[in-house]
Design a protein around this motif. Structure first.
Motif, short mmCIF file in Angstrom:
data_model
loop_
_atom_site.label_atom_id
_atom_site.label_comp_id
_atom_site.label_asym_id
_atom_site.label_seq_id
_atom_site.Cartn_x
_atom_site.Cartn_y
_atom_site.Cartn_z
N LEU A 256 0.23 58.11 -10.26
CA LEU A 256 -0.49 57.40 -11.32
C LEU A 256 0.29 56.13 -11.66
CD1 LEU A 256 -1.43 60.39 -13.68
CD2 LEU A 256 -2.95 59.16 -12.11
N GLU A 257 -0.33 54.98 -11.39
CA GLU A 257 0.38 53.71 -11.54
C GLU A 257 0.73 53.39 -12.98
OE1 GLU A 257 -2.76 50.33 -11.07
OE2 GLU A 257 -3.43 52.00 -9.85
N GLN A 258 -0.05 53.89 -13.94
CA GLN A 258 0.25 53.57 -15.35
C GLN A 258 1.56 54.22 -15.81
OE1 GLN A 258 -2.48 55.00 -14.13
NE2 GLN A 258 -3.38 56.49 -15.51
N LEU A 259 2.00 55.27 -15.12
CA LEU A 259 3.26 55.89 -15.52
C LEU A 259 4.45 54.97 -15.25
CD1 LEU A 259 2.75 59.61 -14.43
CD2 LEU A 259 2.69 58.64 -16.73
N LYS A 260 4.34 54.11 -14.24
CA LYS A 260 5.43 53.16 -14.00
C LYS A 260 5.60 52.23 -15.20
CE LYS A 260 5.28 49.70 -10.85
NZ LYS A 260 5.48 48.96 -9.57
N VAL A 261 4.50 51.87 -15.82
CA VAL A 261 4.55 51.00 -17.00
C VAL A 261 5.31 51.70 -18.13
CG1 VAL A 261 3.19 49.74 -18.71
CG2 VAL A 261 2.35 49.95 -16.36
#
Length: 299
Positions: A256-261
């Motif tokens: 999930l790319e938003q977790l990197k944020v």
């Protein structure tokens, strides 16, 4: 306040204590003036349009492990990517809408129905990176980029407008997105991403698993679980930084790319909406969405 009182207390020399008090009072007055000036500045900044210029980008790729060629799948007579583009064009906050793709077949299809297309590289790891590359290729400058998932053909323009306004009103956030009530039947579906939010409307975590997860190991029918809707918006300056941020453990584990944020310490504003999610993740979802559209007389 104790800090101010300790400095203002008189010393052995009365005049020295008095001068301390004057300095502190001047400092406090300066802070007050600065605060008022900042408030006035931000008030004017918002009045003239904070993060005013907005572009909607629909990232689309042909290759997919779960659904090859998904953007071009026919949904009641139109390619899915066309339905998403038509819905996005209805959002009042978007100054421009483009499709970002690395595939010539998708590009040709989009140009046929009138969409502007930005060609991106095949090396983009996710939709966010594709949006970043597309942003840099656009001739005009924008303050906010909205990542509109191409597999949400019934995305509501009001939700697009909602996340844009949320980011415009939250200068401490670099990212905004939307959630809606989770259907309990989807609680254990890893294709339905769940979200938990703090009391101020900022994201705490996203997961493919059920969150929160109680000790009974069962879905609590009374708990208001939240489903993450794929649409999200970014501050354009942050979006240029995003690809340079190292991948993070939680991001890689959940995919999930938003977790990197979140793992890098950035804040993400979340709005809650009433929306029947009809994303297309696997081929079986096409029949479901067509059935829904027929029931609601959506052409």
């Amino acid at each position: 306040m104790a800090w101010g009182l300790s400095i203002c207390s008189p010393g052995s020399d009365g005049s020295h204590g008095s001068s301390k008090a004057v300095v502190v009072h001047a400092l406090l007055a300066g802070v007050a003036v600065a605060s008022a000036a900042a408030a006035h500045y931000y008030g004017i900044h918002h009045f003239f349009g904070f993060r005013r210029r907005v572009v909607g980008i629909i990232p689309a790729r042909f290759s997919s492990s779960r659904f090859q060629g998904k953007p071009l799948v026919n949904i009641l007579g139109k390619p899915m990517i066309q339905r998403t583009w038509e819905r996005a064009k209805l959002a009042t906050t978007l100054d421009h809408v483009v499709v970002a793709t690395d595939d010539a077949r998708i590009a040709e299809c989009c140009r046929e129905f009138g969409a502007d297309v930005i060609m991106t590289s095949e090396s983009c790891q996710n939709g966010t990176e594709r949006c970043c590359e597309a942003l840099q290729k656009l001739k005009k400058k924008y303050d906010i980029v909205v990542n509109i998932q191409g597999d949400e053909p019934l995305v509501e323009p009001e939700i697009i407008d909602g996340i844009v306004k949320a980011l415009q009103s939250a200068p401490d956030a670099v990212f905004s997105t939307a959630v809606t009530a989770l259907n309990p039947d989807d609680g254990m579906d890893p294709n339905r991403v769940k979200c938990v939010v703090d009391k101020h409307g900022y994201a705490i975590y996203f997961s493919r698993g059920l969150i929160p997860f109680n000790k009974s190991g069962k879905i609590n029918a009374e708990f208001p679980y939240l489903l993450h809707l794929g649409i999200q918006s970014y501050d354009a300056k942050f979006l240029k930084v995003y690809p340079q941020l190292p991948s993070t453990p939680l991001q890689l584990e959940e995919d999930l790319e938003q977790l990197k944020v979140l793992e890098h310490g950035y804040r993400m504003k979340v709005i809650k909406v009433n929306h029947d999610s009809h994303g297309v993740d696997v081929p079986e979802d096409v029949e479901k969405i067509e059935s829904f559209m027929k029931q609601r007389n959506i052409s």
